[in-house]
Design a protein around this motif. Structure first.
Motif, PDB file in Angstrom:
ATOM      1  N   SER A 126      23.221  -1.623 -10.700  1.00  0.00           N
ATOM      2  CA  SER A 126      23.352  -1.037  -9.369  1.00  0.00           C
ATOM      3  C   SER A 126      24.265   0.190  -9.396  1.00  0.00           C
ATOM      4  CB  SER A 126      23.910  -2.068  -8.383  1.00  0.00           C
ATOM      5  OG  SER A 126      25.276  -2.323  -8.666  1.00  0.00           O
ATOM      6  N   LEU A 127      24.078   1.066  -8.431  1.00  0.00           N
ATOM      7  CA  LEU A 127      24.955   2.234  -8.296  1.00  0.00           C
ATOM      8  C   LEU A 127      26.395   1.806  -8.038  1.00  0.00           C
ATOM      9  CD1 LEU A 127      22.665   4.590  -6.167  1.00  0.00           C
ATOM     10  CD2 LEU A 127      23.487   5.033  -8.478  1.00  0.00           C
ATOM     11  N   ASP A 128      26.549   0.710  -7.311  1.00  0.00           N
ATOM     12  CA  ASP A 128      27.902   0.219  -7.045  1.00  0.00           C
ATOM     13  C   ASP A 128      28.605  -0.171  -8.340  1.00  0.00           C
ATOM     14  OD1 ASP A 128      27.700   0.550  -4.296  1.00  0.00           O
ATOM     15  OD2 ASP A 128      26.848  -1.444  -4.000  1.00  0.00           O
ATOM     16  N   LYS A 129      27.878  -0.816  -9.262  1.00  0.00           N
ATOM     17  CA  LYS A 129      28.469  -1.180 -10.544  1.00  0.00           C
ATOM     18  C   LYS A 129      28.813   0.053 -11.372  1.00  0.00           C
ATOM     19  CE  LYS A 129      26.574  -5.840 -11.216  1.00  0.00           C
ATOM     20  NZ  LYS A 129      25.742  -6.709 -12.095  1.00  0.00           N
ATOM     21  N   LEU A 130      27.956   1.078 -11.295  1.00  0.00           N
ATOM     22  CA  LEU A 130      28.266   2.332 -11.991  1.00  0.00           C
ATOM     23  C   LEU A 130      29.553   2.934 -11.449  1.00  0.00           C
ATOM     24  CD1 LEU A 130      24.919   4.330 -12.391  1.00  0.00           C
ATOM     25  CD2 LEU A 130      26.109   2.946 -14.091  1.00  0.00           C
ATOM     26  N   ASP A 131      29.672   2.940 -10.128  1.00  0.00           N
ATOM     27  CA  ASP A 131      30.879   3.495  -9.503  1.00  0.00           C
ATOM     28  C   ASP A 131      32.124   2.726  -9.942  1.00  0.00           C
ATOM     29  OD1 ASP A 131      29.297   5.324  -8.169  1.00  0.00           O
ATOM     30  OD2 ASP A 131      29.235   4.175  -6.304  1.00  0.00           O
ATOM     31  N   ASP A 132      32.023   1.399  -9.942  1.00  0.00           N
ATOM     32  CA  ASP A 132      33.173   0.572 -10.322  1.00  0.00           C
ATOM     33  C   ASP A 132      33.578   0.808 -11.778  1.00  0.00           C
ATOM     34  OD1 ASP A 132      33.223  -0.531  -7.814  1.00  0.00           O
ATOM     35  OD2 ASP A 132      32.143  -2.367  -8.370  1.00  0.00           O
ATOM     36  N   GLY A 134      33.138   3.597 -13.426  1.00  0.00           N
ATOM     37  CA  GLY A 134      33.471   4.996 -13.674  1.00  0.00           C
ATOM     38  C   GLY A 134      32.507   5.685 -14.628  1.00  0.00           C
ATOM     39  N   ASN A 136      29.231   7.994 -15.502  1.00  0.00           N
ATOM     40  CA  ASN A 136      28.410   9.082 -14.952  1.00  0.00           C
ATOM     41  C   ASN A 136      27.037   9.037 -15.634  1.00  0.00           C
ATOM     42  OD1 ASN A 136      27.146  11.433 -14.192  1.00  0.00           O
ATOM     43  ND2 ASN A 136      28.929  12.745 -14.513  1.00  0.00           N
TER      44      ASN A 136
END
Length: 398
Positions: A126-132, A134, A136
């Protein structure tokens, strides 16, 4: 006052016999539509659309190939050593059997998966996991170990398959060594091999261009594999393996080829039987997105590969809501109906950029009608590989 028809567009699934290789598909389709009209008590009209799903066209053609056929072509075109296989979609039906053949034609596969999702929206993370984390996705290249450490196991929400594990196992079971990486820049694969098979569908021309400019020695797409027969196999000279589906554990059904004669023959038979001029098309995946799973349906290279000339172009429609709320906001009842009807009768053929067409759908007719047909026929056991669409070209005045 003349009577107004109270029904607009109608989409009917038409039941047909099970189609086998060598069947006269045009005759079967025309007869099935005529029998349906007779049994259900409706009449065919000019500009009705008869749509035939691509799968029965390819089946009637016998357009099949085996895993070994795929392996032979991959080995011939990519050398049989280390092959970078990049940007495949995550699908047991669409890609897994192709991957088996690709792996059988190479010593090692470096599988490069796009993330957070594949081209048609199947999510790896998920995009949320990518954000968490860090991470890119536009610049970072992840190894399998890094992916697992950061994100663990991510199963597909609809199939419960861990595609990373599944694809890796398929490669090894087919006799090749497997290495899996995650990246979105095509150039990333060149750190591992200069022989690349790019498996994206709608972005393949750009991917090939980038790879060639970056110094790749051999660049092929799925559309270049089985673009000609291998040992008498099926093939498709324009789409190759793109648009293929699993037929058995060892064979794929390819996208249909050379099917304009079928389309024209169905049109001719209906004209001969009824005097009506219908349009005919062959359709594959519709172009729509699932809001829950975020998956685009369009895994075929096009919605419709073959169609009659009356289906060329885009709709030219006025937005009734716009007319009612703006141009004729002071009118109501019969006066409003007649004013809108007169606007439709006088509308310009090309409404491009006109506010009165704002919010209409200026997409290709074949994409719109093909999507309607795909939803009508479904992909399971409805038994309706032919769809009859009536009233699609009607408007408020008909």
């Amino acid at each position: 006052m003349e009577a107004t028809r109270r029904v607009g567009t109608v989409s009917r699934g038409i039941r047909c016999p099970i189609i086998r290789q060598g069947d006269d598909l045009a005759a079967i389709v025309a007869e099935s539509v005529l029998e349906a009209a007779k049994s259900d008590g409706f009449a065919l009209r000019d500009r009705d659309v008869i749509a035939v799903t691509e799968s029965v066209v390819a089946r009637a053609q016998g357009n099949y190939a085996t895993v070994d056929d795929i392996a032979a072509d991959v080995k011939k075109k990519l050398g049989g050593g280390t092959v970078g296989v990049i940007f495949p979609i995550l699908s047991r039906n669409r890609f897994a059997i192709c991957l088996r053949g690709i792996a059988k034609g190479a010593k090692k596969i470096v599988l490069m998966l796009s993330y957070p999702s594949d081209e048609v929206g199947n999510e790896l993370v998920s995009l949320d996991k990518l954000d968490d984390a860090g991470v890119n996705p536009y610049s970072d290249v992840l190894s399998l170990e890094q992916y697992r450490e950061l994100f663990g196991v991510n199963r597909h929400p609809f199939t419960n398959v861990d595609y990373v594990q599944y694809y890796g196992d398929l490669i090894r079971e087919s006799g090749a060594e497997a290495e899996i990486i995650f990246a979105n820049n095509p150039r990333a694969i060149l750190a591992y091999t200069d022989c690349v098979l790019t498996c994206d569908i709608h972005t393949r021309a750009r991917t090939k261009r980038i790879l060639k400019a970056a110094g790749a020695r051999i660049v092929c797409g799925l559309d270049d594999i089985l673009s000609a027969p291998i040992h008498g196999s099926g093939y498709n000279e324009t789409t190759g393996l793109l648009g293929s589906n699993k037929a058995t554990e060892d064979t794929v059904k390819l996208f249909p080829r050379d099917a304009m004669p079928v389309v024209l023959e169905i049109q001719r038979r209906i004209k001969e039987a009824t005097g009506k001029n219908v349009e005919v098309m062959i359709y594959g995946d519709g172009a729509f997105k699932d809001p829950q799973g975020k998956i685009w349906e369009l895994a075929d290279p096009v919605v419709s590969p073959f169609y009659t000339s009356g289906l060329i172009g885009t709709p030219s429609e006025l937005k009734l809501k716009y007319l009612a709320d703006n141009e004729y906001k002071e009118l109501s009842g019969e006066e409003l109906r007649e004013a809108i009807s007169e606007s439709i009768r006088k509308k310009d053929r090309d409404l491009f950029g006109k506010m009165s067409s704002e919010g209409t759908t200026p997409r290709q007719l074949t994409d719109l009608i093909g999507s309607l047909c795909d939803l009508t026929s479904g992909s399971g056991d409805k038994g309706t590989p032919v769809v009859l669409v009536q009233g699609y070209f009607d408007n408020y005045t008909n």
